[in-house]
Enzyme design. Structure first.
Site, mmCIF file in Angstrom:
data_model
loop_
_atom_site.group_PDB
_atom_site.id
_atom_site.type_symbol
_atom_site.label_atom_id
_atom_site.label_comp_id
_atom_site.label_asym_id
_atom_site.label_seq_id
_atom_site.Cartn_x
_atom_site.Cartn_y
_atom_site.Cartn_z
ATOM 1 C CG HIS A 172 34.225 38.664 32.980
ATOM 2 N ND1 HIS A 172 34.422 37.863 34.082
ATOM 3 C CD2 HIS A 172 33.518 37.919 32.090
ATOM 4 C CE1 HIS A 172 33.851 36.688 33.879
ATOM 5 N NE2 HIS A 172 33.301 36.701 32.671
ATOM 6 C CB CYS B 146 37.153 35.696 35.078
ATOM 7 S SG CYS B 146 38.119 37.226 35.094
#
Length: 652
Positions: free
Chosen positions: A563, A423
């Site tokens: 994230h 990510c």
């Protein structure tokens, strides 16, 4: 002069000194028997009896080679009577067959070599990393993936066509060889041997013609024509399904994942026409098969994991995302190829680093704001990570200053990306080029920089971590620091592994731009309990570069609960504009500046103003300026194709 010069034999035609082991002259290919005897100094054979290797033009008297059918200077066609008159004597006829047959053999050998070279130069393009592999390689040299069935069929067709062209080339002779045979009139033994070869080649041609039956030829022609007709009728949505089936057979998860994310059903079965397209000589695809059937039949566990994850996903988790890169995979692949070419290597002095050449920034188009409210909601639902936006805004991490959001139109939007360990690299590439790092180009650059620039990165990382360890009243020895650094390097080498703060600092050097990370201060579990302190929020400057070598417009990322995502703005109506990015939190505390040394402590404000273009709002909030200029032409093409659906919805 070399001492071995006396042991060489001199060619009578071109006077070149050849080595004793050479049976022919290296330059003109005249046999050694017609050479000068080194002991007597006399010519073994009369040079007048040797065949002339050139013919003289009647118009301009230029000496042309025998293989040329017209004059090189004046382009006048060659007169065959000149060649017959020049070789009309008995001695010339006796000596010419050897050279003529040698020319014919050389021409045949050169044609075979050219055909074999063309066959060797046939390459197939890898569907995953776009690397051009040689035809004989069974797997891609870069990513170890197998060729798609489409490339297998293309290579088999090209190899068969090259074989047929080789047979046809050997069976017929050029005009030059026919002229030479007419002039030389070979002896009886050679003529009988050539006649035997012609009879054998004629028999082989008759066998090949008998083996190719008219029914089979009509069937092959019908199949190829029918496949072309089917391909012309297939829509763009069906091509995504076809590529997903090819990926299921080849073990490529990218087209399968793209098909699922676009809302495709994994229970969809192949029609008869689609099965005809996917079938080839090596295997047959039956109608009615699904992605699961193709995956099990070809034993691809990676694709099976993707299908199982989709099946195990609970219902009501939200709409499937419609990203620009998944909507236009061809343009996205071209952008990734441009990114790979833009990643250069800097290796001057004692600093080695991969760096990005073009400083680009991705923003959402202004056209979104011209759509209706329902269409705008559909656009934001398709491209944004709404859960991340909710968490960041509720914790007053982004969009907390009304003056910056309303007056300066600097609202930030989090783009959706993959929820795996990639990510960070996906968000960095989305914030610049608008695509994800699916081919791993940015990860490879990160790994190479960490390995090759360790003598510069490791001391600064260690000193920064030592200061934090001292604040927490603990210390580590050198072996522990070295082990931790090796783990960080190993994480960068493995795709899908989560990355740390040191990787963001290294990524700022690759992009040659500051990186701003807006993130939550604490990581909470599902019940809302704080688990750990998140250290990712802050400013990352490429301090190992000179400030003059870098771009002051930063890249903005967001962080929530393990994230990362790209934070982008919306382009203004005028096109080129700027976005204000606050360098303080909602409590007006300056964002931390990471990876500074003890000598740089207390100089944070000077470093920020040196590496960033800053300004202050009316309320006194220090902000960095991110300039929005004209985007890359491929990125514009990607966004235009992605907006096509919403334009139709808005007009209707």
């Amino acid at each position: 002069m070399n001492s071995d010069e006396g042991h060489k034999w001199t060619c009578t035609a071109c006077s070149y000194a050849n080595w004793p082991l050479a049976k022919k002259c290296v330059l003109c290919l005249i046999p050694k028997d017609n050479a000068i005897d080194p002991e007597t100094g006399k010519v073994k054979a009369d040079i007048i009896q040797l065949p002339k290797s050139k013919w003289t033009c009647k118009k301009c008297t230029f000496d042309n080679w025998q293989a040329s059918s017209k004059c090189t200077m004046c382009h006048v066609a060659r007169d065959d009577s000149i060649l017959e008159s020049e070789q009309g004597s008995g001695g010339a006829c006796a000596a010419a067959p050897n050279s003529a047959s040698g020319l014919v053999r050389n021409s045949r050998r050169s044609r075979k070599n050219r055909s074999s070279c063309n066959e060797m130069n046939e390459k197939w393009i890898c569907s995953r990393c776009t690397y051009a592999n040689f035809a004989k390689t069974k797997k891609c040299v870069m990513c170890q993936s197998s060729p798609t069935p489409t490339y297998i069929r293309q290579l088999s067709n090209s190899s068969s066509s090259s074989t047929d062209s080789l047979h046809s080339t050997d069976s017929r002779r050029s005009g030059t060889s026919r002229i030479i045979e007419k002039c030389t009139r070979p002896v009886a033994g050679e003529q009988q041997q050539q006649q035997t070869q012609r009879v054998g080649s004629a028999a082989a041609r008759s066998e090949r013609s008998e083996s190719r039956r008219p029914i089979e030829r009509r069937k092959i022609l019908y199949d190829s024509t029918r496949k072309k007709q089917i391909r012309n009728k297939i829509l763009q949505e069906d091509w995504v399904w076809i590529h997903a089936c090819i990926g299921a057979m080849d073990g490529d998860t990218v087209p399968v994942d793209a098909y699922i994310k676009r809302g495709g059903s994994i229970t969809r079965s192949l029609t008869a026409e689609e099965a005809r397209i996917l079938s080839c000589d090596t295997y047959t695809v039956d109608p009615g098969q699904t992605l699961s059937h193709l995956t099990i039949r070809h034993s691809n566990p990676n694709v099976a994991v993707v299908l199982l994850n989709h099946q195990s996903r609970p219902s009501g988790t939200g709409n499937l995302k419609r990203m620009p890169s998944s909507e236009c995979p061809t343009t996205a692949t071209e952008i990734r190829r441009v990114v790979a070419t833009n990643l250069r290597q800097y290796n001057h002095g004692d600093f080695y680093c991969n760096y990005m050449c073009d400083p680009v920034t991705f923003v959402l188009p202004y056209e979104i704001l011209t759509f209706g409210s329902s269409t705008q909601k559909c656009v934001f639902d398709d491209i944004l990570d709404l859960e991340v936006q909710r968490v960041l805004e509720e914790n007053r991490v982004v969009n907390w200053d009304k003056e910056i959001v309303s007056d300066h139109k600097s609202k930030l939007y989090p783009l959706w990306n993959r929820s795996a360990g990639d990510c960070l690299l996906d968000s960095a590439l989305q914030a610049t080029w608008g695509v994800m790092d699916r081919d791993g180009a940015l990860r490879r650059a990160l790994s190479n920089t960490l390995v090759n620039a360790a003598d510069k990165l490791y001391p600064r990382w260690k000193e920064y971590e030592c200061m934090h360890a001292a604040n927490l009243h603990y210390t580590l020895n050198e072996s522990q620091w070295s082990t931790t650094w090796k783990k960080l390097v190993k994480l960068a080498e493995q795709p899908g592994k989560s990355l740390e703060q040191a990787h963001i600092f290294c990524l700022a050097h690759i992009l040659r731009r500051p990186v701003l990370v807006y993130g939550v201060k604490y990581v909470h579990n599902s019940t809302g309990e704080a688990l750990d302190y998140a250290r990712f929020e802050g400013i990352y400057l490429p301090l190992l570069w000179g400030s003059a070598c870098c771009i002051k417009s930063p890249v903005v990322l967001g962080y929530t609960r393990g994230h990362f995502c790209a934070l982008v703005g919306i382009q203004s109506e005028e096109g080129e504009s700027s976005i204000l990015l606050p360098l303080t939190d909602s409590q007006h505390q300056r964002l931390p500046l990471h990876f500074i040394t003890e000598e740089e402590v207390g100089l944070q404000d000077e470093l920020i103003r040196e590496w960033l273009e800053t300004t202050e709002t009316r309320t006194g909030v220090l902000c960095a300026v991110q300039h929005i200029s004209t985007q890359h032409i491929l990125t514009q093409r990607l966004v235009d194709a992605w907006l096509l659906k919403y334009r139709r919805t808005s007009t209707t």
